[in-house]
Write a protein that holds these residues in place. Structure first.
Motif, PDB file in Angstrom:
ATOM      1  N   THR A 183       0.854  -1.192   0.000  1.00 37.33           N
ATOM      2  CA  THR A 183       0.000   0.000   0.000  1.00 37.33           C
ATOM      3  C   THR A 183       0.889   1.240   0.000  1.00 37.33           C
ATOM      4  N   ASP A 184       0.261   2.431  -0.175  1.00 38.92           N
ATOM      5  CA  ASP A 184       1.046   3.670  -0.234  1.00 38.92           C
ATOM      6  C   ASP A 184       1.879   3.832   1.028  1.00 38.92           C
ATOM      7  N   LYS A 185       1.257   3.525   2.153  1.00 38.84           N
ATOM      8  CA  LYS A 185       1.983   3.488   3.411  1.00 38.84           C
ATOM      9  C   LYS A 185       1.799   2.105   4.019  1.00 38.84           C
ATOM     10  N   PRO A 186       2.870   1.513   4.606  1.00 39.70           N
ATOM     11  CA  PRO A 186       2.714   0.194   5.238  1.00 39.70           C
ATOM     12  C   PRO A 186       1.544   0.211   6.219  1.00 39.70           C
ATOM     13  N   GLU A 187       0.767  -0.840   6.193  1.00 36.32           N
ATOM     14  CA  GLU A 187      -0.480  -0.886   6.955  1.00 36.32           C
ATOM     15  C   GLU A 187      -0.466  -2.053   7.931  1.00 36.32           C
ATOM     16  N   PHE A 188      -0.684  -1.761   9.210  1.00 35.35           N
ATOM     17  CA  PHE A 188      -0.715  -2.767  10.252  1.00 35.35           C
ATOM     18  C   PHE A 188      -2.117  -3.358  10.340  1.00 35.35           C
ATOM     19  N   ILE A 189      -2.237  -4.668  10.243  1.00 37.11           N
ATOM     20  CA  ILE A 189      -3.539  -5.351  10.197  1.00 37.11           C
ATOM     21  C   ILE A 189      -3.649  -6.289  11.389  1.00 37.11           C
ATOM     22  N   ASP A 190      -4.684  -6.099  12.204  1.00 36.19           N
ATOM     23  CA  ASP A 190      -4.802  -6.872  13.450  1.00 36.19           C
ATOM     24  C   ASP A 190      -6.279  -7.133  13.760  1.00 36.19           C
ATOM     25  N   PRO A 191      -6.936  -8.009  12.989  1.00 33.51           N
ATOM     26  CA  PRO A 191      -8.376  -8.218  13.162  1.00 33.51           C
ATOM     27  C   PRO A 191      -8.768  -8.959  14.434  1.00 33.51           C
ATOM     28  N   PHE A 192      -7.810  -9.606  15.119  1.00 35.20           N
ATOM     29  CA  PHE A 192      -8.166 -10.432  16.286  1.00 35.20           C
ATOM     30  C   PHE A 192      -7.502  -9.949  17.576  1.00 35.20           C
ATOM     31  N   ASN A 193      -7.096  -8.674  17.575  1.00 31.67           N
ATOM     32  CA  ASN A 193      -6.502  -8.060  18.776  1.00 31.67           C
ATOM     33  C   ASN A 193      -5.253  -8.792  19.251  1.00 31.67           C
ATOM     34  N   GLY A 194      -4.451  -9.221  18.293  1.00 28.97           N
ATOM     35  CA  GLY A 194      -3.202  -9.889  18.649  1.00 28.97           C
ATOM     36  C   GLY A 194      -2.240  -8.976  19.384  1.00 28.97           C
ATOM     37  N   LEU A 195      -2.264  -7.679  19.047  1.00 28.24           N
ATOM     38  CA  LEU A 195      -1.366  -6.742  19.711  1.00 28.24           C
ATOM     39  C   LEU A 195      -1.666  -6.657  21.199  1.00 28.24           C
ATOM     40  N   LYS A 196      -2.950  -6.650  21.538  1.00 27.96           N
ATOM     41  CA  LYS A 196      -3.346  -6.622  22.956  1.00 27.96           C
ATOM     42  C   LYS A 196      -2.868  -7.885  23.658  1.00 27.96           C
ATOM     43  N   ASP A 197      -3.050  -9.047  23.015  1.00 34.45           N
ATOM     44  CA  ASP A 197      -2.611 -10.302  23.623  1.00 34.45           C
ATOM     45  C   ASP A 197      -1.089 -10.353  23.732  1.00 34.45           C
ATOM     46  N   LEU A 198      -0.404  -9.753  22.759  1.00 36.23           N
ATOM     47  CA  LEU A 198       1.057  -9.702  22.815  1.00 36.23           C
ATOM     48  C   LEU A 198       1.503  -8.877  24.014  1.00 36.23           C
ATOM     49  N   ALA A 199       0.860  -7.750  24.233  1.00 38.71           N
ATOM     50  CA  ALA A 199       1.198  -6.887  25.368  1.00 38.71           C
ATOM     51  C   ALA A 199       0.904  -7.575  26.691  1.00 38.71           C
ATOM     52  N   GLU A 200      -0.173  -8.376  26.710  1.00 38.78           N
ATOM     53  CA  GLU A 200      -0.556  -9.066  27.951  1.00 38.78           C
ATOM     54  C   GLU A 200       0.088 -10.440  28.077  1.00 38.78           C
ATOM     55  N   LYS A 201       0.892 -10.809  27.065  1.00 35.50           N
ATOM     56  CA  LYS A 201       1.618 -12.089  27.058  1.00 35.50           C
ATOM     57  C   LYS A 201       0.654 -13.263  27.234  1.00 35.50           C
ATOM     58  N   ALA A 208       4.722 -20.741  25.021  1.00 36.00           N
ATOM     59  CA  ALA A 208       4.769 -20.410  26.449  1.00 36.00           C
ATOM     60  C   ALA A 208       6.206 -20.456  26.949  1.00 36.00           C
ATOM     61  N   SER A 209       6.973 -21.456  26.486  1.00 34.95           N
ATOM     62  CA  SER A 209       8.376 -21.581  26.886  1.00 34.95           C
ATOM     63  C   SER A 209       9.250 -20.519  26.243  1.00 34.95           C
ATOM     64  N   GLN A 210       9.085 -20.337  24.937  1.00 34.21           N
ATOM     65  CA  GLN A 210       9.963 -19.422  24.209  1.00 34.21           C
ATOM     66  C   GLN A 210       9.718 -17.963  24.566  1.00 34.21           C
ATOM     67  N   LEU A 211       8.445 -17.586  24.745  1.00 36.38           N
ATOM     68  CA  LEU A 211       8.082 -16.186  24.923  1.00 36.38           C
ATOM     69  C   LEU A 211       7.652 -15.852  26.346  1.00 36.38           C
ATOM     70  N   ASP A 212       7.608 -16.868  27.204  1.00 35.39           N
ATOM     71  CA  ASP A 212       7.146 -16.704  28.586  1.00 35.39           C
ATOM     72  C   ASP A 212       5.716 -16.164  28.622  1.00 35.39           C
ATOM     73  N   PHE A 213       4.835 -16.760  27.794  1.00 36.88           N
ATOM     74  CA  PHE A 213       3.430 -16.368  27.726  1.00 36.88           C
ATOM     75  C   PHE A 213       2.590 -17.308  28.585  1.00 36.88           C
ATOM     76  N   GLU A 214       1.403 -16.814  28.953  1.00 38.97           N
ATOM     77  CA  GLU A 214       0.425 -17.642  29.638  1.00 38.97           C
ATOM     78  C   GLU A 214      -0.647 -18.068  28.632  1.00 38.97           C
ATOM     79  N   ILE A 215      -1.213 -19.233  28.829  1.00 36.32           N
ATOM     80  CA  ILE A 215      -2.263 -19.731  27.939  1.00 36.32           C
ATOM     81  C   ILE A 215      -3.627 -19.382  28.515  1.00 36.32           C
TER      82      ILE A 215
END
Length: 479
Positions: free
Chosen positions: A142-160, A186-193
């Motif tokens: 696109t004319d400018k790179p566009e961040f696409i996040d339809p399932f709120n992955g960024l929020k889950d990433l922040a909350e691990k 969970a092991s690699q990123l220290d995330f909770e399920i």
């Protein structure tokens, strides 16, 4: 799609430019042909985490054959082994790319291999992915790179947090390997399920049985080689997945009495693994063999457990039984032969040090220790030291001191006798000439005698070895 890039998109773009400048070049190649191209999945997640590597995944509206034409012009090497599933790969410089056509998938209930249909837009493509943190994309054409996040992955990433884009049962029924991937992330990123996802894994753990041993091995290896293998292994055990893919591990959770007076062998094994990791610098860094050996070294205990009258428990010969079990399990998981043999040997030898009391090591015992460990001597040093998990500081210090003295003895004998190259003082040709033999079992028996002589007495020279050999042969012939 939103036209606003946002802070997350800016961060991902910055990371992409710094760590993968060729991505923009590839995007321009697709744009010039009238196609879209977006960075997708794990690389977007890793870009946001500041850990982007040189393996990049993209998705496009170009069909596979069109993708192949573009990559043939852009890349130095191209391979299309995954083209039936919409994926074409290429490499340019140090960067490897996989480009997959937008797709939707339908799975047969008894197979992990999907039937693939090409999709019309990127949102449908993102909906089929395993977890929301892997369902983000960065559109680059696109004319400018566009961040696409339809399932709120960024929020889950922040909350691990690990959560599926759709219903977890649907995701895991489609591809049961995703359950092990949850433990791996969970092991690699220290995330909770997420609790609903965890409940689904427990409910559908039996579905892992349709996955090939090689794929299970690869996910297990990634868990084991992560920074926090305890987390992933414990998830495998707690969800019931380990009962199916690595049943020897949950069996280590032994309970001897209601007061739990006996050491938990499972907890001990995980602690040995963690302590072995602390010593991996001696092996040049993360080492699969030592991690497997540390985790599996006591798996013979459940089969050899015997209760002692008056209290207590014994595990006689658990190292022998454990070595056999380790070989069987690792072979079934399709580990390579060298790895299987190395773990089997280390499991067999892991108690050898404790058989010699408080440092009462003869030169002969030291030679045998080195000879039996062979190229895995340093691995054995690491495993033996890691196997001390006592909370008694005095006892731990004494064991460490005794092992320090053993390593020092080995170093001295190494200098004096080249222990790593232990050979009898006579070779096979000399034996056959002296005893007037042709190649036979008798020659093998003679060489075994000479090796025992070498181990017991050290280097005695050809003259004394010849004398001893002739006397041995005379006594043997007289019987």
């Amino acid at each position: 799609m939103s036209n606003a890039l946002g802070a997350a998109g800016e961060l991902a773009i910055r990371s992409l430019i710094e760590r993968a400048p060729l991505a923009s070049s590839l995007a321009q190649s697709f744009k010039a042909k009238g196609f879209t191209l977006a960075l997708v999945g794990g690389p977007v997640r890793d870009a946001l985490l500041g850990r982007l590597g040189n393996d990049l995944d993209f998705t496009t509206n170009a069909l596979p054959q069109e993708t192949k034409k573009i990559l043939n012009e852009w890349a130095e090497n191209v391979w299309d082994t995954g083209i039936a599933f919409g994926t074409v790969a290429g490499k340019r410089g140090e960067t490897t790319v996989e480009v997959t056509t937008y797709r939707t998938e339908h799975y047969d209930v008894d197979s992990r291999k999907p039937s693939v249909e090409y999709g019309k837009d990127i949102n449908g493509d993102l909906s089929r992915r395993d977890f929301t943190v892997n369902s983000m994309a960065l559109e680059l054409t696109t004319d400018k790179p566009e961040f696409i996040d339809p399932f709120n992955g960024l929020k889950d990433l922040a909350e691990k947090t690990l959560r599926t884009p759709g219903l977890p049962n649907d995701s895991f029924n489609d591809d049961p390997l995703r359950m092990m991937r949850a433990a791996r992330f969970a092991s690699q990123l220290d995330f909770e399920i997420e609790p609903a996802v965890l409940a689904s894994i427990k409910e559908l753990a039996h579905r892992i049985s349709i996955i090939s041993a090689e794929r299970v091995r690869d996910e297990f290896t990634k868990i084991l080689m992560s920074n926090n293998p305890r987390k992933g292994i414990t998830l495998l055990v707690d969800t019931g997945l380990a009962d199916l893919v690595l049943p020897e591990i949950p069996k280590l959770r032994l309970e001897v009495d209601e007061h739990h007076h006996h050491k938990d062998v499972y907890e001990h094994s995980i602690t040995v693994l963690e302590q072995a990791i602390e010593h991996e610098d001696r092996l040049g860094g993360p080492n699969l063999v030592i991690r497997l050996a540390a985790l599996l070294h006591d798996i013979g205990k459940p089969k050899t457990r015997a209760f002692i009258e008056g209290g207590g428990v014994s595990f006689h010969h658990h190292e022998v039984v454990g070595a056999r079990l380790a070989k069987k399990r690792l072979s079934e998981l399709r580990f390579d032969g060298d790895t299987v043999e190395a773990v089997e040997l280390l499991t067999t030898l892991h108690l050898r040090f404790h058989g010699y009391g408080d440092g009462e090591w003869t030169d002969s015992a030291v030679r045998r220790y080195v000879r039996d460990a062979g190229d895995l001597l340093t691995h054995l040093h690491v495993l033996t030291r890691a196997d001390c998990t006592t909370r008694n500081k005095t006892k731990a210090a004494r064991l460490a001191s005794v092992y320090d003295s053993l390593e020092a003895r080995i170093e001295v004998l190494m200098e004096q006798e080249e222990l790593s190259k232990i050979r009898p003082d006579l070779d096979g040709e000399q034996v056959m000439q002296l005893l007037k033999l042709k190649p036979s079992r008798d020659v093998g028996a003679a060489m075994d005698f000479l090796m025992e002589l070498r181990l017991e007495q050290g280097q005695i020279g050809e003259e004394k070895a010849t004398e001893a050999l002739l006397n041995w042969w005379k006594d043997r012939s007289a019987k």
